[in-house]
Motif scaffolding. Structure first.
Motif, PDB file in Angstrom:
ATOM      1  N   PRO A 211       5.438  -6.268  -7.706  1.00  0.00           N
ATOM      2  CA  PRO A 211       5.118  -7.009  -6.351  1.00  0.00           C
ATOM      3  C   PRO A 211       6.330  -7.847  -5.866  1.00  0.00           C
ATOM      4  CG  PRO A 211       4.132  -8.211  -8.422  1.00  0.00           C
ATOM      5  CD  PRO A 211       4.645  -6.837  -8.922  1.00  0.00           C
ATOM      6  N   GLU A 212       7.407  -8.122  -6.490  1.00  0.00           N
ATOM      7  CA  GLU A 212       8.315  -8.859  -6.042  1.00  0.00           C
ATOM      8  C   GLU A 212       9.223  -7.989  -5.081  1.00  0.00           C
ATOM      9  OE1 GLU A 212       9.873  -6.809  -9.491  1.00  0.00           O
ATOM     10  OE2 GLU A 212       7.849  -7.631  -9.133  1.00  0.00           O
ATOM     11  N   LYS A 213       8.817  -6.810  -4.804  1.00  0.00           N
ATOM     12  CA  LYS A 213       9.747  -5.819  -4.100  1.00  0.00           C
ATOM     13  C   LYS A 213       8.878  -5.647  -2.860  1.00  0.00           C
ATOM     14  CE  LYS A 213      12.802  -5.017  -6.995  1.00  0.00           C
ATOM     15  NZ  LYS A 213      14.220  -5.726  -6.757  1.00  0.00           N
ATOM     16  N   GLU A 214       8.156  -6.531  -2.394  1.00  0.00           N
ATOM     17  CA  GLU A 214       7.132  -6.334  -1.188  1.00  0.00           C
ATOM     18  C   GLU A 214       7.992  -6.386   0.146  1.00  0.00           C
ATOM     19  OE1 GLU A 214       3.221  -8.056   1.169  1.00  0.00           O
ATOM     20  OE2 GLU A 214       3.991  -8.935  -0.809  1.00  0.00           O
ATOM     21  N   GLN A 215       9.038  -7.057   0.129  1.00  0.00           N
ATOM     22  CA  GLN A 215       9.904  -7.331   1.337  1.00  0.00           C
ATOM     23  C   GLN A 215      10.658  -5.921   1.474  1.00  0.00           C
ATOM     24  OE1 GLN A 215      13.626  -9.941   1.614  1.00  0.00           O
ATOM     25  NE2 GLN A 215      12.327 -10.795   3.164  1.00  0.00           N
ATOM     26  N   GLU A 216      11.208  -5.586   0.217  1.00  0.00           N
ATOM     27  CA  GLU A 216      12.010  -4.194   0.461  1.00  0.00           C
ATOM     28  C   GLU A 216      10.990  -2.930   0.727  1.00  0.00           C
ATOM     29  OE1 GLU A 216      12.088  -6.449  -2.030  1.00  0.00           O
ATOM     30  OE2 GLU A 216      14.269  -6.797  -2.606  1.00  0.00           O
ATOM     31  N   VAL A 217      10.065  -2.865   0.331  1.00  0.00           N
ATOM     32  CA  VAL A 217       9.033  -2.021   0.738  1.00  0.00           C
ATOM     33  C   VAL A 217       8.586  -2.107   2.342  1.00  0.00           C
ATOM     34  CG1 VAL A 217       6.786  -1.142   0.627  1.00  0.00           C
ATOM     35  CG2 VAL A 217       7.988  -1.625  -1.290  1.00  0.00           C
ATOM     36  N   GLU A 218       8.582  -3.283   2.814  1.00  0.00           N
ATOM     37  CA  GLU A 218       8.249  -3.352   4.381  1.00  0.00           C
ATOM     38  C   GLU A 218       9.450  -2.748   5.031  1.00  0.00           C
ATOM     39  OE1 GLU A 218       7.625  -7.643   4.687  1.00  0.00           O
ATOM     40  OE2 GLU A 218       5.414  -7.481   3.851  1.00  0.00           O
ATOM     41  N   ARG A 219      10.711  -3.092   4.651  1.00  0.00           N
ATOM     42  CA  ARG A 219      11.860  -2.730   5.265  1.00  0.00           C
ATOM     43  C   ARG A 219      12.067  -1.104   5.241  1.00  0.00           C
ATOM     44  NH1 ARG A 219      15.980  -7.113   2.849  1.00  0.00           N
ATOM     45  NH2 ARG A 219      15.426  -8.940   4.307  1.00  0.00           N
ATOM     46  N   LEU A 220      11.377  -0.576   4.161  1.00  0.00           N
ATOM     47  CA  LEU A 220      11.441   0.960   4.230  1.00  0.00           C
ATOM     48  C   LEU A 220      10.472   1.514   5.188  1.00  0.00           C
ATOM     49  CD1 LEU A 220      11.466   1.945   0.402  1.00  0.00           C
ATOM     50  CD2 LEU A 220      13.486   1.694   1.903  1.00  0.00           C
ATOM     51  N   PHE A 221       9.359   0.818   5.338  1.00  0.00           N
ATOM     52  CA  PHE A 221       8.651   1.223   6.346  1.00  0.00           C
ATOM     53  C   PHE A 221       9.037   1.055   8.056  1.00  0.00           C
ATOM     54  CE2 PHE A 221       5.098   1.327   3.219  1.00  0.00           C
ATOM     55  CZ  PHE A 221       4.543   2.356   3.599  1.00  0.00           C
ATOM     56  N   VAL A 222       9.893   0.111   8.059  1.00  0.00           N
ATOM     57  CA  VAL A 222      10.597   0.124   9.277  1.00  0.00           C
ATOM     58  C   VAL A 222      11.445   1.328   9.463  1.00  0.00           C
ATOM     59  CG1 VAL A 222      12.122  -1.256  10.666  1.00  0.00           C
ATOM     60  CG2 VAL A 222      10.516  -2.251   9.436  1.00  0.00           C
ATOM     61  N   LEU A 223      12.086   1.763   8.489  1.00  0.00           N
ATOM     62  CA  LEU A 223      13.200   2.766   8.513  1.00  0.00           C
ATOM     63  C   LEU A 223      12.203   4.021   8.834  1.00  0.00           C
ATOM     64  CD1 LEU A 223      15.635   2.414   5.590  1.00  0.00           C
ATOM     65  CD2 LEU A 223      15.881   1.759   8.188  1.00  0.00           C
ATOM     66  N   ALA A 224      11.224   4.244   8.098  1.00  0.00           N
ATOM     67  CA  ALA A 224      10.227   5.384   8.135  1.00  0.00           C
ATOM     68  C   ALA A 224       9.598   5.339   9.584  1.00  0.00           C
ATOM     69  CB  ALA A 224       9.316   5.533   7.212  1.00  0.00           C
ATOM     70  N   SER A 225       9.467   4.368  10.235  1.00  0.00           N
ATOM     71  CA  SER A 225       8.835   4.352  11.712  1.00  0.00           C
ATOM     72  C   SER A 225       9.501   4.671  12.696  1.00  0.00           C
ATOM     73  CB  SER A 225       8.238   2.889  11.771  1.00  0.00           C
ATOM     74  OG  SER A 225       9.298   1.880  12.149  1.00  0.00           O
ATOM     75  N   ARG A 226      11.016   4.939  12.379  1.00  0.00           N
ATOM     76  CA  ARG A 226      12.037   5.366  13.432  1.00  0.00           C
ATOM     77  C   ARG A 226      12.377   4.068  14.408  1.00  0.00           C
ATOM     78  NH1 ARG A 226      12.690  10.773  13.506  1.00  0.00           N
ATOM     79  NH2 ARG A 226      13.793  10.659  15.572  1.00  0.00           N
TER      80      ARG A 226
END
Length: 257
Positions: A211-226
């Motif tokens: 759960p401590e990696k939530e911010q990193e995961v959010e940033r990955l979705f930004v990359l994946a969203s183009r």
């Protein structure tokens, strides 16, 4: 007790937007690889009947009788271009190519065997998925899914650094963002005893354990969203969080073996 993972539905018709695309790509593959084509499979959102017209890629696995010649590799590139040019429903075409001798080798059971059995639907040819029984979620499968992440991070770091074309940059960001999300799931697949079918599901399951990696995961979705972000932000994610994924994978592998 671990349960066998589900297989994709091979009976329900595909989404109407993609039926002519699939028929055309099979026709072109049969004509272009007449001496080497063995079988063709679809995977990804089209296989799950979740594709979004104009946004989703067409993901295909192509099994051939022998390594392709340079000319045949050029044929595949031409087919990719033709399909994306002709059909607005398809944003890109991904072709994953395997040679049948390697696919059916003992050493490829947890890679190709699992891939064809649980991630693909046969569209044409001898369905090799029938050669394998159902797989249970395990660390061996997780390793096979995640095994190339270190090389992928290195390769895409170089691509991001070198590109000066916005479209290419967004392609690279989307790919490596999704790749890291799938790799996150690989870290916990053996614990969760399931198979994720989307990057959203990957993230949900991964965050149950990290759960401590939530911010990193959010940033990955930004990359994946183009969404266009500065190169330094993308490189930071590749180096920092990507490096963490690799080290965590190595840590678990040393523990489990």
């Amino acid at each position: 007790m671990a349960r066998a993972l589900p297989v994709l539905d091979g009976e329900t018709p595909f989404q109407q937007d993609y039926m002519p695309v699939l028929l055309d790509v099979i026709k072109q593959l049969k004509a272009g690889l007449v001496d080497s084509l063995h079988s063709v499979y679809v995977f990804g959102s089209v296989a799950r009947r979740e594709a979004k017209a104009g946004m989703s890629d067409l993901n295909l696995t192509v099994i051939v009788q022998r390594p392709l010649t340079t000319s045949e590799q050029s044929v595949l590139s031409t087919i990719r271009w033709r399909i994306t040019s002709r059909y607005s429903a398809v944003s890109d075409v991904e072709l994953k190519v395997g040679v049948i001798g390697e696919v059916l080798s003992v050493g490829a059971i947890f890679t190709w065997g699992f891939w064809l059995k649980h991630c693909c639907i046969c569209l044409y040819g001898d369905d090799l998925s029938t050669r394998f029984g159902g797989f249970e979620p395990s660390w061996d499968i997780a390793k096979s899914l995640n095994g190339d992440i270190k090389d992928e991070l290195s390769n895409y770091r170089k691509k991001v650094m070198a590109t000066k074309v916005v479209q290419n940059y967004l392609d690279y960001c989307e790919y490596i963002g999704k790749k890291m999300l799938w790799s996150c799931f690989s870290l916990v697949m053996h614990r969760e005893q399931m198979l994720a079918l989307s990057i959203e599901q990957c993230a949900e399951v991964f965050l149950k354990y990290y759960p401590e990696k939530e911010q990193e995961v959010e940033r990955l979705f930004v990359l994946a969203s183009r969404q266009q972000v500065p190169k330094k932000a993308t490189l930071f994610m590749i180096d920092s969080f990507g490096g963490w994924i690799v080290s965590e994978f190595d840590r678990i592998d040393r523990k489990i073996g």
